[in-house]
Scaffold this active site. Structure first.
Site, PDB file in Angstrom:
ATOM      1  N   GLU A 137      -7.130   4.295   7.596  1.00 49.13           N
ATOM      2  CA  GLU A 137      -6.972   5.733   7.352  1.00 49.13           C
ATOM      3  C   GLU A 137      -8.205   6.290   6.660  1.00 49.13           C
ATOM      4  O   GLU A 137      -8.610   7.430   6.894  1.00 49.13           O
ATOM      5  CB  GLU A 137      -5.690   5.993   6.529  1.00 49.13           C
ATOM      6  CG  GLU A 137      -4.450   5.759   7.388  1.00 49.13           C
ATOM      7  CD  GLU A 137      -3.229   5.272   6.656  1.00 49.13           C
ATOM      8  OE1 GLU A 137      -3.166   5.374   5.422  1.00 49.13           O
ATOM      9  OE2 GLU A 137      -2.306   4.755   7.332  1.00 49.13           O
ATOM     10  N   ASN A 180       0.867  -1.183   0.000  1.00 42.91           N
ATOM     11  CA  ASN A 180       0.000   0.000   0.000  1.00 42.91           C
ATOM     12  C   ASN A 180       0.903   1.232   0.000  1.00 42.91           C
ATOM     13  O   ASN A 180       1.503   1.568   1.013  1.00 42.91           O
ATOM     14  CB  ASN A 180      -0.882  -0.046   1.261  1.00 42.91           C
ATOM     15  CG  ASN A 180      -1.727   1.194   1.428  1.00 42.91           C
ATOM     16  OD1 ASN A 180      -1.813   2.031   0.531  1.00 42.91           O
ATOM     17  ND2 ASN A 180      -2.365   1.325   2.588  1.00 42.91           N
ATOM     18  N   TRP A 181       0.983   1.868  -1.155  1.00 45.37           N
ATOM     19  CA  TRP A 181       1.894   3.012  -1.272  1.00 45.37           C
ATOM     20  C   TRP A 181       1.331   4.270  -0.607  1.00 45.37           C
ATOM     21  O   TRP A 181       2.040   5.266  -0.475  1.00 45.37           O
ATOM     22  CB  TRP A 181       2.190   3.310  -2.756  1.00 45.37           C
ATOM     23  CG  TRP A 181       2.970   2.250  -3.472  1.00 45.37           C
ATOM     24  CD1 TRP A 181       3.354   1.026  -2.976  1.00 45.37           C
ATOM     25  CD2 TRP A 181       3.470   2.308  -4.815  1.00 45.37           C
ATOM     26  NE1 TRP A 181       4.052   0.332  -3.938  1.00 45.37           N
ATOM     27  CE2 TRP A 181       4.132   1.089  -5.070  1.00 45.37           C
ATOM     28  CE3 TRP A 181       3.409   3.265  -5.826  1.00 45.37           C
ATOM     29  CZ2 TRP A 181       4.739   0.805  -6.294  1.00 45.37           C
ATOM     30  CZ3 TRP A 181       3.999   2.990  -7.062  1.00 45.37           C
ATOM     31  CH2 TRP A 181       4.665   1.768  -7.288  1.00 45.37           C
ATOM     32  N   LYS A 182       0.064   4.246  -0.256  1.00 50.21           N
ATOM     33  CA  LYS A 182      -0.598   5.415   0.357  1.00 50.21           C
ATOM     34  C   LYS A 182      -0.381   6.650  -0.534  1.00 50.21           C
ATOM     35  O   LYS A 182      -0.318   6.514  -1.754  1.00 50.21           O
ATOM     36  CB  LYS A 182      -0.112   5.614   1.798  1.00 50.21           C
ATOM     37  CG  LYS A 182      -0.249   4.325   2.609  1.00 50.21           C
ATOM     38  CD  LYS A 182      -0.097   4.511   4.078  1.00 50.21           C
ATOM     39  CE  LYS A 182      -0.215   3.143   4.756  1.00 50.21           C
ATOM     40  NZ  LYS A 182      -0.240   3.250   6.221  1.00 50.21           N
ATOM     41  N   GLY A 205       2.284   2.081  10.741  1.00 50.66           N
ATOM     42  CA  GLY A 205       3.213   3.201  10.618  1.00 50.66           C
ATOM     43  C   GLY A 205       3.872   3.591  11.936  1.00 50.66           C
ATOM     44  O   GLY A 205       4.492   4.643  12.034  1.00 50.66           O
ATOM     45  N   SER A 248       3.320  -2.255  10.328  1.00 45.98           N
ATOM     46  CA  SER A 248       4.767  -2.309  10.592  1.00 45.98           C
ATOM     47  C   SER A 248       5.385  -3.664  10.268  1.00 45.98           C
ATOM     48  O   SER A 248       6.322  -4.111  10.931  1.00 45.98           O
ATOM     49  CB  SER A 248       5.084  -1.892  12.038  1.00 45.98           C
ATOM     50  OG  SER A 248       4.657  -0.569  12.259  1.00 45.98           O
ATOM     51  N   GLU A 276      -5.466  -5.281  10.196  1.00 48.14           N
ATOM     52  CA  GLU A 276      -4.454  -4.260  10.472  1.00 48.14           C
ATOM     53  C   GLU A 276      -4.793  -3.548  11.777  1.00 48.14           C
ATOM     54  O   GLU A 276      -5.626  -2.644  11.788  1.00 48.14           O
ATOM     55  CB  GLU A 276      -4.424  -3.236   9.333  1.00 48.14           C
ATOM     56  CG  GLU A 276      -4.066  -3.828   7.987  1.00 48.14           C
ATOM     57  CD  GLU A 276      -3.521  -2.763   7.058  1.00 48.14           C
ATOM     58  OE1 GLU A 276      -2.371  -2.896   6.626  1.00 48.14           O
ATOM     59  OE2 GLU A 276      -4.230  -1.786   6.777  1.00 48.14           O
ATOM     60  N   GLY A 309       4.960   1.220   4.661  1.00 50.28           N
ATOM     61  CA  GLY A 309       6.302   1.801   4.512  1.00 50.28           C
ATOM     62  C   GLY A 309       7.300   0.919   3.779  1.00 50.28           C
ATOM     63  O   GLY A 309       7.985   1.382   2.865  1.00 50.28           O
ATOM     64  N   HIS A 319      -9.591   0.673   4.541  1.00 49.90           N
ATOM     65  CA  HIS A 319      -8.334   0.900   5.258  1.00 49.90           C
ATOM     66  C   HIS A 319      -8.618   1.836   6.443  1.00 49.90           C
ATOM     67  O   HIS A 319      -9.441   2.747   6.341  1.00 49.90           O
ATOM     68  CB  HIS A 319      -7.290   1.518   4.318  1.00 49.90           C
ATOM     69  CG  HIS A 319      -5.929   1.553   4.940  1.00 49.90           C
ATOM     70  ND1 HIS A 319      -5.559   2.547   5.823  1.00 49.90           N
ATOM     71  CD2 HIS A 319      -4.881   0.700   4.852  1.00 49.90           C
ATOM     72  CE1 HIS A 319      -4.324   2.297   6.241  1.00 49.90           C
ATOM     73  NE2 HIS A 319      -3.892   1.187   5.667  1.00 49.90           N
TER      74      HIS A 319
HETATM   75  P1  PGA Z   1       2.773   0.115   7.585  1.00 48.82           P
HETATM   76  O1  PGA Z   1       1.307   0.317   6.921  1.00 48.82           O
HETATM   77  O2  PGA Z   1       3.327  -1.165   7.031  1.00 48.82           O
HETATM   78  O3  PGA Z   1       3.538   1.325   7.164  1.00 48.82           O
HETATM   79  O4  PGA Z   1       2.551   0.047   9.063  1.00 48.82           O
HETATM   80  C1  PGA Z   1       0.453  -0.756   6.681  1.00 48.82           C
HETATM   81  C2  PGA Z   1      -0.845  -0.252   6.056  1.00 48.82           C
HETATM   82  O5  PGA Z   1      -1.348   0.790   6.485  1.00 48.82           O
HETATM   83  O6  PGA Z   1      -1.403  -0.879   5.126  1.00 48.82           O
END
Ligand code: PGA
Length: 250
Positions: free
Chosen positions: A97, A9-11, A173, A213, A167, A235, A95
């Protein structure tokens, strides 16, 4: 069929040319093969058409979101129908977010899931609890509601095109990964919920990914757990070498 899946997931990161560069590096890194059955990337919308062209058959490409309607006066939005017509095969839905910053409720997410499946996209549906929810020991209840209200209205046939990503919000993150045992406990719970809502065949066939993470040093332990079928990586998916190491952590 249950598959080992590693998804990135490049966000909201990278310009289009940086994204193309990352895909080129990734293609080189994986040229001798990977242990995961599928490698998927979820770049921002503006990247999608160039990434689909570059990725060809090696890497699957998905969008990070879609609108629930097929078309119309929804300025700034992109429909599942448009994604499918651009040869995008996957979409992330729910997700944390999107849930937290864009007020996406389970009810809305159920509509997005329907729109995506109606356009023949594969859905990666995310669920997971916040830190206060875990501290109050409400994580099972929260995850059950996210799945029941957002996903379990689907038919058994539709569930074949769904992947679930667990998640925990407190691990995204933050550098704080859930332990492999914590992940396994929740993944087994999710599989049991699918079993109860559908059948053992569907529960055994669905892929459940861990996200939060996940990196080259912890992926192996996480993926060694019987109900952890892979990872949704934030990330660490922005570095071709790290992402490839995770794709080989089986
Ligand atoms: P992260 O993000 O690996 O940077 O913790 C995971 C995600 O939000 O899909």
């Amino acid at each position: 069929m249950r598959k080992k899946i590693v998804a990135g997931n490049w966000k909201m990161n990278l310009t289009v040319s940086e994204g193309v560069e990352l895909i080129e590096e990734l293609k080189k890194e994986i040229s001798s093969g990977i242990k995961a059955d599928e490698l998927i990337v979820f770049p921002p919308f503006v990247h999608l058409t160039s990434i689909v062209d570059k990725a060809q058959n090696h890497i699957l490409v998905g969008a990070q979101n879609c609108h629930q309607e097929e078309k119309g006066a929804f300025t700034g939005e992109i429909s599942a129908h448009m994604l499918a017509a651009s040869n995008i095969g996957h979409v992330l839905i729910g997700h944390s977010e999107r849930r937290a910053y864009f007020n996406e409720t389970n009810e809305l997410l159920a509509k997005k899931v329907d729109a995506a499946l109606n356009s023949s996209l594969t859905v990666v549906y995310c669920c997971g609890e916040t830190l206060p929810e875990r501290e109050e020991n409400r994580h099972f209840e929260i995850i059950q509601a996210q799945l029941t209200e957002g996903l379990f209205h689907l038919t058994a046939e539709q569930m074949a095109n769904v992947v679930i990503a667990y998640e925990p919000v407190w691990a995204i993150g933050t550098g704080k990964t859930a332990s492999a045992d914590q992940a396994q406990e929740v993944h087994a719970f999710i599989r049991q919920l699918v079993n109860d809502a559908y059948s053992t065949v569907i529960a055994q066939g669905i892929s459940i990914l861990y996200g939060g993470s996940c990196n080259p040093s912890n992926a192996n332990e996480l993926f060694s757990k019987p109900d952890v079928d892979g990872g949704l990586i934030g990330g660490a998916s922005l570095k071709a070498t790290d992402f490839t190491q995770i794709a080989n952590a089986y």
